[in-house]
Design a protein around this motif. Structure first.
Motif, short mmCIF file in Angstrom:
data_model
loop_
_atom_site.label_atom_id
_atom_site.label_comp_id
_atom_site.label_asym_id
_atom_site.label_seq_id
_atom_site.Cartn_x
_atom_site.Cartn_y
_atom_site.Cartn_z
N VAL A 578 -48.39 29.02 75.37
CA VAL A 578 -49.51 28.51 76.17
C VAL A 578 -50.63 29.55 76.23
CG1 VAL A 578 -50.22 27.79 78.48
CG2 VAL A 578 -48.04 27.00 77.54
N ASN A 579 -50.27 30.80 76.51
CA ASN A 579 -51.29 31.84 76.63
C ASN A 579 -52.02 32.08 75.31
OD1 ASN A 579 -50.73 32.25 79.33
ND2 ASN A 579 -49.19 33.86 78.93
N PHE A 580 -51.27 32.08 74.19
CA PHE A 580 -51.92 32.32 72.90
C PHE A 580 -52.83 31.16 72.53
CE2 PHE A 580 -52.29 32.57 68.27
CZ PHE A 580 -52.59 33.92 68.11
N ALA A 581 -52.41 29.93 72.87
CA ALA A 581 -53.26 28.76 72.60
C ALA A 581 -54.56 28.87 73.37
CB ALA A 581 -52.52 27.49 72.97
N CYS A 582 -54.48 29.30 74.64
CA CYS A 582 -55.70 29.43 75.45
C CYS A 582 -56.57 30.57 74.94
CB CYS A 582 -55.32 29.67 76.91
SG CYS A 582 -54.54 28.24 77.70
N LEU A 583 -55.95 31.67 74.54
CA LEU A 583 -56.70 32.83 74.06
C LEU A 583 -57.39 32.54 72.72
CD1 LEU A 583 -57.41 35.85 74.40
CD2 LEU A 583 -55.31 36.38 73.14
N SER A 584 -56.68 31.89 71.81
CA SER A 584 -57.21 31.65 70.47
C SER A 584 -57.99 30.35 70.35
CB SER A 584 -56.06 31.63 69.45
OG SER A 584 -55.20 30.53 69.70
N GLY A 585 -57.73 29.41 71.25
CA GLY A 585 -58.33 28.09 71.13
C GLY A 585 -57.57 27.18 70.19
N ASP A 586 -56.42 27.63 69.70
CA ASP A 586 -55.60 26.86 68.76
C ASP A 586 -54.58 26.05 69.56
OD1 ASP A 586 -53.91 25.82 66.86
OD2 ASP A 586 -53.44 27.75 65.89
N HIS A 587 -54.90 24.77 69.82
CA HIS A 587 -54.02 23.89 70.59
C HIS A 587 -53.35 22.86 69.68
CE1 HIS A 587 -55.32 25.36 74.56
NE2 HIS A 587 -56.52 25.48 74.01
N PHE A 588 -53.06 23.26 68.44
CA PHE A 588 -52.41 22.36 67.49
C PHE A 588 -51.13 21.80 68.13
CE2 PHE A 588 -49.77 21.75 63.55
CZ PHE A 588 -50.56 20.74 63.00
N TYR A 589 -50.89 20.50 67.89
CA TYR A 589 -49.82 19.80 68.60
C TYR A 589 -48.44 20.44 68.42
CZ TYR A 589 -48.06 17.57 64.34
OH TYR A 589 -47.49 17.34 63.11
N ALA A 590 -48.19 21.01 67.24
CA ALA A 590 -46.86 21.58 66.98
C ALA A 590 -46.56 22.77 67.89
CB ALA A 590 -46.75 22.00 65.52
N HIS A 591 -47.64 23.35 68.48
CA HIS A 591 -47.45 24.49 69.37
C HIS A 591 -47.51 24.10 70.85
CE1 HIS A 591 -48.10 26.52 65.65
NE2 HIS A 591 -49.42 26.34 65.64
N THR A 592 -48.23 23.02 71.18
CA THR A 592 -48.56 22.78 72.59
C THR A 592 -48.14 21.40 73.12
OG1 THR A 592 -50.77 22.03 71.95
CG2 THR A 592 -50.53 24.37 72.47
N ASP A 593 -47.89 20.44 72.25
CA ASP A 593 -47.57 19.07 72.70
C ASP A 593 -46.07 18.83 72.51
OD1 ASP A 593 -47.22 16.29 72.96
OD2 ASP A 593 -49.26 15.88 72.22
N LYS A 594 -45.34 18.86 73.61
CA LYS A 594 -43.88 18.78 73.54
C LYS A 594 -43.41 17.47 72.93
CE LYS A 594 -39.76 19.36 76.44
NZ LYS A 594 -39.25 19.66 77.82
#
Length: 703
Positions: A578-594
């Motif tokens: 979650v923190n890396f997605a917010c920091l980088s702006g990379d919210h690709f589903y494989a990382h953030t959408d359960k």
């Protein structure tokens, strides 16, 4: 024995020697560490503008076996230099030549070249040295051999494998050059040869040899190269080829006829001596089927430039210009209008825009070739003795008018596809379809280069596929690229210069590929430790060394190849994602959408690849001030296995290779580049990521 005196596009019609004249200087050769002055068998060279004899050439009396052996005994010292030592020497040579360029320009007037044309030969040649020096320092490690690939495992448990290396051949490279570029033609060959660690023997064409000799003299004056690394033979080759052996090689630039004679030399065949040939070819320019006014203008400008530049004496010059049938008259008219403005004559006169051919022999040859072409094409401009030349005594010079021919039935012709008039001559011809065009272009039986001039939005993929196999280079020109294009006729150090079939089948230049041409590729098989020793680069599976001192606390000279750090472990959490997605702006589903990740290839959420790289750095980097100056880059990154929430990662950091860097600014600390092998593994010891990082590391003050 082949009596090779010149690489002009014609052979002398007679072997009659000119009587000895005391007032004509003789060109000396430089062999076995001294200047050799011949006393007989001279051949005279005449000023291209005035027709006066300017120098004599003879290599009579040279012991060719001694010259070859001298190169191998003394010039072989080059192989003991590292690539960066060779490259730095080449750069210094280029700088020294640049300082003396006006001497070369003064001599170039005798060849009939304008200053603009001579620039290509003189400063273009010198820039080739700069380019190769920079290329090698940037792309090759400071070693004596090239390690061409990574570890190739050949056994189940990794104790036996292989790599390919390239090492300098234990011989000499004989470079036989053409008359049209006496400086560039030599420098483009000796640059990769010397960088490969191989000594050279240069044999220039008789016409223009004075320029080649002047440059060799300037190179020898600065005494940077080992004795025997560069020798010069002005005159005939006599029995030079018979002295060569399997470790030697020959390169040739010149006419296809002469090249074929050399290639068939029985001694070269008997000993499998590599022979690389770059021959004259019937190069093409193509105006695309959908040409508009802008495209036509670009096409006409490119063809005009290639007709008039260096009086058409370029191996890459356009000899056949193909245009859509409905545009033939338009293109012809525009070309003739431009050719009418050309002032041919003495380059010393300010209003001259095109100089002379290199010699009267060349003028005779071009005249004969135009007569042959005229059997299948109509001369629509030039090609006649009434042309007015801008010179005091035009009848004495090797002047030839820019000449344009037109062949309306190219399918039925053969001479225009096979004959090159090596001067300011080009033939226009129409085509009706891409299929016909591709067939006509292929009738040239192999060329150095072809230009395709097209509209910006026009798709020429099919045409490229059809004609690419017949060419060493394709130059695609449109309104967008025209702003910065180097042009049809400009071979560049980074690109291959050569071509199939009639063009010789060889390759010159082409960046590091040209350096490799003078090296032997060898497969090295053995254990990881053995290959590490040979290549000076740590190989996976080789021994490692560990101690209590973090490797980032050691300066460049303290580090040892194979030094390893095994880091602590880090467990990847949901918060990390979650923190890396917010920091980088990379919210690709494989990382953030359960939910979406559950239906994905991975079956659940996985960590960002770049988070793994960042987390790995956090594990192996020592934060305190120390010898490491900066991160220099990253190579060969691969993500092997996904890292999921709850997995633990650990890093193996291994010193893989070290390369000292030259100190350009003495006020800056001395440093080198260290390549680190990075392997990121999970809790099951499975590899999840692998890459190399490069760091700038300070050297000890007393290194």
């Amino acid at each position: 024995m082949l009596d090779l005196d010149t690489t002009n596009s014609i052979e002398p019609s007679s072997t009659t020697h000119i009587p000895h004249r005391e007032n004509i200087p003789s060109l000396a050769s430089f062999v076995y560490g001294t200047w050799h002055h011949a006393t007989q068998d001279f051949r005279e060279v005449y000023h291209a503008i005035t027709g006066e004899p300017i120098y004599r050439v003879s290599s009579h009396g040279i012991d060719m076996a001694k010259a070859v052996n001298y190169a191998k005994q003394h010039g072989a010292e080059l192989a003991n230099w590292t690539f960066h030592q060779r490259a730095n020497a080449l750069k210094q040579i280029a700088q020294a030549l640049l300082e003396r360029k006006e001497e070369f320009y003064a001599l170039a007037t005798a060849t009939g070249a304008t200053r603009k044309d001579a620039w290509v030969d003189i400063e273009g040649g010198i820039q080739t040295l700069f380019a190769y020096s920079s290329l090698v320092r940037r792309e090759l490690n400071d070693e004596k051999i090239i390690t061409e690939d990574a570890w190739i495992p050949l056994s189940k448990h990794g104790s036996f494998g292989a790599k390919h290396i390239l090492s300098a051949k234990a011989g000499v490279a004989v470079h036989i050059n053409a008359f049209n570029f006496p400086i560039w033609g030599m420098l483009e060959k000796i640059a990769p040869t010397l960088l490969a660690g191989v000594p050279c023997i240069v044999k220039p064409a008789t016409d223009g040899a004075q320029l080649t000799q002047a440059v060799v003299h300037a190179i020898l004056d600065i005494q940077l190269l080992p004795q025997g690394a560069l020798q010069l033979i002005c005159g005939q080759t006599y029995d030079l080829f018979e002295q060569l052996s399997a470790q030697d090689c020959v390169t040739f630039t010149g006419s296809a006829d002469t090249g074929q004679k050399l290639r068939q030399h029985p001694h070269l065949n008997r000993h499998s001596i590599p022979f690389s040939m770059e021959a004259d070819s019937v190069n093409s320019a193509i105006l695309s089927p959908e040409a508009n006014e802008t495209t036509i203008e670009l096409f006409v400008r490119e063809v005009f430039r290639e007709i008039t530049s260096k009086a058409g004496q370029k191996c890459t010059a356009i000899r056949r210009a193909f245009v859509p049938e409905n545009l033939l008259d338009t293109v012809q008219s525009q070309l003739i209008n431009k050719l009418k403005k050309v002032v041919v004559g003495d380059p010393a006169r300010s209003d001259t825009t095109m100089g002379a051919l290199a010699s009267l022999k060349q003028k005779q040859d071009v005249t004969h070739k135009v007569q042959l072409l005229a059997q299948e094409a109509e001369i629509v401009f030039g090609g006649n003795p009434d042309f007015k030349f801008n010179a005091e005594f035009p009848e004495r010079g090797a002047f030839f008018p820019p000449t344009l021919l037109r062949c309306t039935t190219p399918d039925q012709a053969s001479i225009i596809h096979q004959t090159e008039a090596f001067g300011p001559v080009c033939t226009l011809m129409p085509y009706q379809s891409i299929e016909q065009l591709a067939h006509l272009v292929a009738r040239g039986e192999g060329s150095l280069v072809a230009s395709i001039v097209k509209n910006c939005d026009e798709n020429i993929e099919t045409l490229v596929q059809k004609i690419a196999p017949w060419h060493g280079r394709l130059h695609i020109l449109d309104e967008e690229s025209a702003k910065e294009s180097t042009g049809h006729g400009s071979p560049l150090p980074h690109l291959v210069h050569g071509g199939p079939g009639r063009a010789g089948g060889g390759e010159e230049l082409g960046g590091i590929r040209a350096v490799k041409h003078y090296m032997q590729r060898t497969a090295i098989q053995g254990s990881p430790n053995s290959l590490t020793q040979v290549t000076h680069a740590w190989t996976a599976g080789a021994s490692v060394r560990e101690d209590r001192v973090h490797p980032f606390k050691k300066d460049f000279d303290e580090l040892v190849i194979g030094e390893r750090l095994l880091t602590a472990r880090r467990t990847v959490t949901e918060s990390d994602l979650v923190n890396f997605a917010c920091l980088s702006g990379d919210h690709f589903y494989a990382h953030t959408d359960k939910i979406a990740a559950a239906n994905s290839f991975f079956g659940e959420r996985v960590a960002h690849g770049y988070f793994i790289v960042s987390a790995a750095a956090g594990l192996f980097v020592d934060a305190a001030e120390g010898p490491v100056i900066a991160n220099y880059g990253m190579d060969n990154l691969r993500f092997v296995e996904p890292v999921k929430i709850g997995d633990s990662i650990q890093v193996e950091l291994t010193c893989k290779q070290k390369t000292p860097k030259p100190q350009k600014d003495p006020t800056q600390p001395a440093h080198g580049v260290v390549v680190w092998d990075i392997k990121v593994k999970n809790q099951h010891q499975e590899l999840v990521a692998t890459y190399d990082i490069l760091t700038l590391v300070a050297r000890a003050a007393n290194h």
